[in-house]
Design an enzyme around this catalytic site. Structure first.
Site, PDB file in Angstrom:
ATOM      1  N   ASP A  86       0.781  -1.239   0.000  1.00  0.00           N
ATOM      2  CA  ASP A  86       0.000   0.000   0.000  1.00  0.00           C
ATOM      3  C   ASP A  86       0.815   1.293   0.000  1.00  0.00           C
ATOM      4  OD1 ASP A  86      -2.490   1.298   0.017  1.00  0.00           O
ATOM      5  OD2 ASP A  86      -2.366   1.628   2.165  1.00  0.00           O
ATOM      6  N   CYS A 147     -23.438  -3.290  -4.288  1.00  0.00           N
ATOM      7  CA  CYS A 147     -22.471  -2.265  -3.862  1.00  0.00           C
ATOM      8  C   CYS A 147     -22.779  -0.924  -4.522  1.00  0.00           C
ATOM      9  CB  CYS A 147     -21.041  -2.707  -4.167  1.00  0.00           C
ATOM     10  SG  CYS A 147     -20.768  -3.205  -5.876  1.00  0.00           S
ATOM     11  N   CYS A 151     -23.704   2.366  -2.150  1.00  0.00           N
ATOM     12  CA  CYS A 151     -22.658   3.370  -1.896  1.00  0.00           C
ATOM     13  C   CYS A 151     -23.303   4.716  -1.543  1.00  0.00           C
ATOM     14  CB  CYS A 151     -21.749   3.518  -3.122  1.00  0.00           C
ATOM     15  SG  CYS A 151     -20.587   4.883  -2.919  1.00  0.00           S
ATOM     16  N   CYS A 202     -21.626  -6.892   0.171  1.00  0.00           N
ATOM     17  CA  CYS A 202     -21.230  -7.853  -0.866  1.00  0.00           C
ATOM     18  C   CYS A 202     -21.512  -9.288  -0.412  1.00  0.00           C
ATOM     19  CB  CYS A 202     -19.751  -7.688  -1.202  1.00  0.00           C
ATOM     20  SG  CYS A 202     -19.205  -8.864  -2.462  1.00  0.00           S
TER      21      CYS A 202
HETATM   22  C1  B12 Z   1      -5.474   5.259  -3.908  1.00  0.00           C
HETATM   23  C2  B12 Z   1      -6.116   4.159  -3.097  1.00  0.00           C
HETATM   24  C3  B12 Z   1      -7.383   4.407  -2.573  1.00  0.00           C
HETATM   25  C4  B12 Z   1      -8.208   5.643  -2.988  1.00  0.00           C
HETATM   26  C5  B12 Z   1      -8.778   5.392  -4.390  1.00  0.00           C
HETATM   27  C6  B12 Z   1      -9.439   4.018  -4.535  1.00  0.00           C
HETATM   28  C7  B12 Z   1      -9.488   3.451  -5.953  1.00  0.00           C
HETATM   29  N1  B12 Z   1     -10.508   2.675  -6.181  1.00  0.00           N
HETATM   30  O1  B12 Z   1      -8.624   3.668  -6.771  1.00  0.00           O
HETATM   31  C8  B12 Z   1      -9.251   5.703  -1.822  1.00  0.00           C
HETATM   32  C9  B12 Z   1      -8.744   6.627  -0.730  1.00  0.00           C
HETATM   33  C10 B12 Z   1     -10.653   6.192  -2.240  1.00  0.00           C
HETATM   34  C11 B12 Z   1      -9.231   4.253  -1.344  1.00  0.00           C
HETATM   35  C12 B12 Z   1     -10.274   3.668  -0.661  1.00  0.00           C
HETATM   36  C13 B12 Z   1     -10.261   2.358  -0.210  1.00  0.00           C
HETATM   37  N2  B12 Z   1      -9.194   1.515  -0.198  1.00  0.00           N
HETATM   38 CO1  B12 Z   1      -7.577   1.873  -1.047  1.00  0.00          CO
HETATM   39  N3  B12 Z   1      -5.912   2.034  -2.060  1.00  0.00           N
HETATM   40  C14 B12 Z   1      -5.443   2.941  -2.858  1.00  0.00           C
HETATM   41  C15 B12 Z   1      -4.085   2.488  -3.426  1.00  0.00           C
HETATM   42  C16 B12 Z   1      -2.991   3.222  -2.644  1.00  0.00           C
HETATM   43  C17 B12 Z   1      -3.911   2.690  -4.931  1.00  0.00           C
HETATM   44  C18 B12 Z   1      -5.105   2.185  -5.750  1.00  0.00           C
HETATM   45  C19 B12 Z   1      -4.995   2.553  -7.204  1.00  0.00           C
HETATM   46  O2  B12 Z   1      -3.944   2.413  -7.822  1.00  0.00           O
HETATM   47  N4  B12 Z   1      -6.085   3.042  -7.745  1.00  0.00           N
HETATM   48  C20 B12 Z   1      -6.153   3.401  -9.113  1.00  0.00           C
HETATM   49  C21 B12 Z   1      -7.076   2.418  -9.834  1.00  0.00           C
HETATM   50  C22 B12 Z   1      -7.069   2.775 -11.339  1.00  0.00           C
HETATM   51  O3  B12 Z   1      -6.533   1.109  -9.696  1.00  0.00           O
HETATM   52  P1  B12 Z   1      -7.250  -0.110  -8.918  1.00  0.00           P
HETATM   53  O4  B12 Z   1      -8.639   0.243  -8.540  1.00  0.00           O
HETATM   54  O5  B12 Z   1      -6.343  -0.585  -7.847  1.00  0.00           O
HETATM   55  O6  B12 Z   1      -7.320  -1.279 -10.025  1.00  0.00           O
HETATM   56  C23 B12 Z   1      -7.880  -1.018 -11.304  1.00  0.00           C
HETATM   57  C24 B12 Z   1      -6.796  -0.830 -12.310  1.00  0.00           C
HETATM   58  O7  B12 Z   1      -5.686  -1.543 -11.867  1.00  0.00           O
HETATM   59  C25 B12 Z   1      -7.402  -1.402 -13.598  1.00  0.00           C
HETATM   60  N5  B12 Z   1      -6.454  -2.313 -14.257  1.00  0.00           N
HETATM   61  C26 B12 Z   1      -6.556  -3.637 -14.347  1.00  0.00           C
HETATM   62  N6  B12 Z   1      -5.544  -4.157 -15.019  1.00  0.00           N
HETATM   63  C27 B12 Z   1      -4.767  -3.116 -15.387  1.00  0.00           C
HETATM   64  C28 B12 Z   1      -3.583  -3.106 -16.091  1.00  0.00           C
HETATM   65  C29 B12 Z   1      -2.949  -1.867 -16.310  1.00  0.00           C
HETATM   66  C30 B12 Z   1      -1.687  -1.857 -17.082  1.00  0.00           C
HETATM   67  C31 B12 Z   1      -3.526  -0.651 -15.811  1.00  0.00           C
HETATM   68  C32 B12 Z   1      -2.889   0.650 -16.011  1.00  0.00           C
HETATM   69  C33 B12 Z   1      -4.724  -0.728 -15.104  1.00  0.00           C
HETATM   70  C34 B12 Z   1      -5.320  -1.949 -14.907  1.00  0.00           C
HETATM   71  O8  B12 Z   1      -8.539  -2.172 -13.217  1.00  0.00           O
HETATM   72  C35 B12 Z   1      -8.652  -2.214 -11.813  1.00  0.00           C
HETATM   73  C36 B12 Z   1     -10.114  -2.154 -11.453  1.00  0.00           C
HETATM   74  O9  B12 Z   1     -10.683  -0.933 -11.857  1.00  0.00           O
HETATM   75  C37 B12 Z   1      -4.110   0.941  -3.119  1.00  0.00           C
HETATM   76  C38 B12 Z   1      -2.732   0.312  -2.849  1.00  0.00           C
HETATM   77  C39 B12 Z   1      -2.023   0.033  -4.166  1.00  0.00           C
HETATM   78  N7  B12 Z   1      -0.779   0.435  -4.241  1.00  0.00           N
HETATM   79  O10 B12 Z   1      -2.596  -0.530  -5.084  1.00  0.00           O
HETATM   80  C40 B12 Z   1      -5.066   0.851  -1.911  1.00  0.00           C
HETATM   81  C41 B12 Z   1      -6.018  -0.358  -1.856  1.00  0.00           C
HETATM   82  C42 B12 Z   1      -6.652  -0.515  -3.214  1.00  0.00           C
HETATM   83  N8  B12 Z   1      -7.041   0.085  -0.926  1.00  0.00           N
HETATM   84  C43 B12 Z   1      -7.526  -0.862  -0.188  1.00  0.00           C
HETATM   85  C44 B12 Z   1      -8.611  -0.702   0.707  1.00  0.00           C
HETATM   86  C45 B12 Z   1      -8.818  -1.781   1.748  1.00  0.00           C
HETATM   87  C46 B12 Z   1      -9.461   0.425   0.596  1.00  0.00           C
HETATM   88  C47 B12 Z   1     -10.813   0.640   1.316  1.00  0.00           C
HETATM   89  C48 B12 Z   1     -11.667  -0.610   1.475  1.00  0.00           C
HETATM   90  C49 B12 Z   1     -10.517   1.277   2.714  1.00  0.00           C
HETATM   91  C50 B12 Z   1     -11.742   1.615   3.538  1.00  0.00           C
HETATM   92  N9  B12 Z   1     -12.416   0.647   4.140  1.00  0.00           N
HETATM   93  O11 B12 Z   1     -12.100   2.750   3.675  1.00  0.00           O
HETATM   94  C51 B12 Z   1     -11.484   1.689   0.372  1.00  0.00           C
HETATM   95  C52 B12 Z   1     -12.278   1.002  -0.746  1.00  0.00           C
HETATM   96  C53 B12 Z   1     -12.750   1.926  -1.817  1.00  0.00           C
HETATM   97  C54 B12 Z   1     -13.048   1.188  -3.128  1.00  0.00           C
HETATM   98  N10 B12 Z   1     -14.256   0.691  -3.290  1.00  0.00           N
HETATM   99  O12 B12 Z   1     -12.145   1.060  -3.981  1.00  0.00           O
HETATM  100  C55 B12 Z   1      -6.828  -2.189  -0.437  1.00  0.00           C
HETATM  101  C56 B12 Z   1      -7.753  -3.120  -1.249  1.00  0.00           C
HETATM  102  C57 B12 Z   1      -7.705  -4.580  -0.845  1.00  0.00           C
HETATM  103  C58 B12 Z   1      -8.622  -5.422  -1.720  1.00  0.00           C
HETATM  104  N11 B12 Z   1      -9.062  -6.563  -1.189  1.00  0.00           N
HETATM  105  O13 B12 Z   1      -8.937  -5.092  -2.842  1.00  0.00           O
HETATM  106  C59 B12 Z   1      -5.523  -1.716  -1.225  1.00  0.00           C
HETATM  107  C60 B12 Z   1      -5.039  -2.688  -2.299  1.00  0.00           C
HETATM  108  C61 B12 Z   1      -4.438  -1.489  -0.149  1.00  0.00           C
HETATM  109  C62 B12 Z   1      -3.804  -2.807   0.308  1.00  0.00           C
HETATM  110  N12 B12 Z   1      -2.529  -3.003   0.040  1.00  0.00           N
HETATM  111  O14 B12 Z   1      -4.433  -3.660   0.885  1.00  0.00           O
HETATM  112  N13 B12 Z   1      -8.064   3.627  -1.703  1.00  0.00           N
HETATM  113  S1  SF4 Z   2     -20.857  -9.382  -5.873  1.00  0.00           S
HETATM  114 FE1  SF4 Z   2     -20.044  -7.795  -4.475  1.00  0.00          FE
HETATM  115  S2  SF4 Z   2     -18.682  -6.542  -5.753  1.00  0.00           S
HETATM  116 FE2  SF4 Z   2     -19.927  -7.766  -7.133  1.00  0.00          FE
HETATM  117  S3  SF4 Z   2     -21.645  -6.418  -7.645  1.00  0.00           S
HETATM  118 FE3  SF4 Z   2     -22.317  -7.652  -5.886  1.00  0.00          FE
HETATM  119  S4  SF4 Z   2     -21.796  -6.419  -4.083  1.00  0.00           S
HETATM  120 FE4  SF4 Z   2     -20.671  -5.546  -5.829  1.00  0.00          FE
HETATM  121  S1  SF4 Z   3     -17.957   5.565  -0.284  1.00  0.00           S
HETATM  122 FE1  SF4 Z   3     -17.954   3.593   0.799  1.00  0.00          FE
HETATM  123  S2  SF4 Z   3     -19.355   2.346  -0.430  1.00  0.00           S
HETATM  124 FE2  SF4 Z   3     -18.739   4.051  -1.734  1.00  0.00          FE
HETATM  125  S3  SF4 Z   3     -16.926   3.330  -2.857  1.00  0.00           S
HETATM  126 FE3  SF4 Z   3     -16.176   4.380  -1.045  1.00  0.00          FE
HETATM  127  S4  SF4 Z   3     -15.885   2.700   0.449  1.00  0.00           S
HETATM  128 FE4  SF4 Z   3     -17.251   1.907  -1.165  1.00  0.00          FE
END
Ligand code: B12
Ligand code: SF4
Ligand code: SF4
Length: 264
Positions: A86, A147, A151, A202
């Site tokens: 992370d 979900c 939200c 979920c």
């Molecule tokens: C920035 C960040 C946030 C931000 C933005 C969230 C977001 N959705 O991007 C905020 C602050 C909102 C956040 C919230 C949360 N986060 Co957060 N967050 C991160 C962080 C640091 C980066 C995520 C990121 O890169 N986002 C950018 C998007 C584009 O990427 P992504 O959603 O991860 O994945 C997508 C892309 O990868 C794309 N994709 C797929 N294949 C490919 C290939 C290529 C080449 C590319 C470019 C893209 C791509 O598709 C994916 C799905 O859309 C990660 C840690 C990490 N280094 O990954 C933790 C992480 C994602 N967070 C985590 C958690 C637990 C949370 C929360 C649940 C915390 C909470 N309870 O409040 C919430 C959940 C919100 C949600 N529904 O996503 C965990 C998730 C664990 C899991 N089981 O998935 C992580 C992985 C941290 C960890 N190491 O455990 N988070």
């Molecule tokens: S299975 Fe979980 S992640 Fe998938 S649409 Fe339903 S609530 Fe959202």
């Molecule tokens: S506001 Fe809550 S329910 Fe909505 S995406 Fe963020 S963590 Fe999930």
């Protein structure tokens, strides 16, 4: 859609190419760490996300990753590698899906069919070739939209896109030192630190089992504090009680700002 999280704009090459983080990288090992607590908070108190009930996962998982790296080295000889959790430009969820650990749900979370999504993801990038697991090919969300419907701030968009700048987690944890926007008032559903709504609803999380890791054992105050206890908390006590907790990321000021915002 990253709002003020400007670090998300940087290091695109590092995110998409692990050899730029670990020269000569050949393999990514993904590990999941269950943090699901068996206890729950006082139901009327301002809500804290389950991942933050115990000690800061960055600290405890980093230690465990280093121990794991050493163990592998003891078994197969020296190699080069780094552990991440992370804190670096690593697409952790995508790598986890590629490693066969689950699919990315409509809520953006990595979901494992047998055990849900209340897991942290840790990643090891190493310069050793391994026998590889196949990516998780199937998506088990089907026609479910729980979900998206639940939200509180409509941050979940079609196509598994999360608008990070509308997520309660972003507002309550990442937006430090700033006022929260008026148009979000009354929408936080009493969440004071993070949000679990899109995971709580979920259906795959009905398979969640309580964590056995002592580091994630809930801090008593998180479970027992009432709304008044939170509002009466002094900066001194905050620093003492939450010195090893993820809550320290928001600092005392941030927590107080969040409390005021959800009570208005
Ligand atoms: C920035 C960040 C946030 C931000 C933005 C969230 C977001 N959705 O991007 C905020 C602050 C909102 C956040 C919230 C949360 N986060 Co957060 N967050 C991160 C962080 C640091 C980066 C995520 C990121 O890169 N986002 C950018 C998007 C584009 O990427 P992504 O959603 O991860 O994945 C997508 C892309 O990868 C794309 N994709 C797929 N294949 C490919 C290939 C290529 C080449 C590319 C470019 C893209 C791509 O598709 C994916 C799905 O859309 C990660 C840690 C990490 N280094 O990954 C933790 C992480 C994602 N967070 C985590 C958690 C637990 C949370 C929360 C649940 C915390 C909470 N309870 O409040 C919430 C959940 C919100 C949600 N529904 O996503 C965990 C998730 C664990 C899991 N089981 O998935 C992580 C992985 C941290 C960890 N190491 O455990 N988070
Ligand atoms: S299975 Fe979980 S992640 Fe998938 S649409 Fe339903 S609530 Fe959202
Ligand atoms: S506001 Fe809550 S329910 Fe909505 S995406 Fe963020 S963590 Fe999930």
């Amino acid at each position: 859609m990253h709002g003020e999280m400007h670090y998300m704009e940087k290091y695109f090459e590092l995110r998409t190419d692990p050899t730029q983080l670990v020269p000569g990288a050949k393999s990514v090992i993904t590990l999941l760490k269950n943090y699901y607590p068996k206890e729950s908070q006082n139901p009327d108190a301002p809500k804290v996300s389950k991942y933050a009930y115990g000690k800061d996962y960055h600290e405890s998982i980093r230690q465990q990753l280093n121990i794991f790296l050493d163990k592998i080295k003891n078994n197969i000889g020296d190699f080069h590698g780094r552990g991440f959790v992370d804190s670096a430009p690593v697409l952790e969820r995508s790598w986890a899906q590629q490693s066969g650990l689950g699919w990315i749900g409509k809520n953006g979370m990595l979901i494992n069919k047998g055990s849900g999504s209340f897991y942290f993801i840790a990643t090891l990038i190493i310069d050793v070739e391994l026998e590889y697991d196949l990516p998780a090919a199937k998506d088990f969300c089907g026609s479910c939209t729980r979900c998206i419907d639940a939200c509180p701030t409509d941050a979940i968009l079609p196509g598994k896109v999360i608008d990070g700048s509308k997520c309660i987690s972003y507002f309550t944890i990442e937006l430090k030192e700033m006022l929260l926007p008026d148009d979000m008032k009354q929408k936080f559903d009493n969440w004071m630190f993070g949000c679990d709504v899109c995971q709580d609803v979920c259906p795959w999380n009905r398979f969640s089992k309580p964590t056995g890791d002592a580091a994630f054992r809930p801090i008593a105050e998180i479970l027992n504090f009432t709304e008044n206890d939170w509002n009466d908390l002094t900066e001194e006590s905050f620093k003492e009680i939450f010195r090893h907790s993820p809550l320290k990321r928001s600092k005392y000021k941030g927590i107080m700002r969040n409390l005021k915002f959800i009570s208005e």
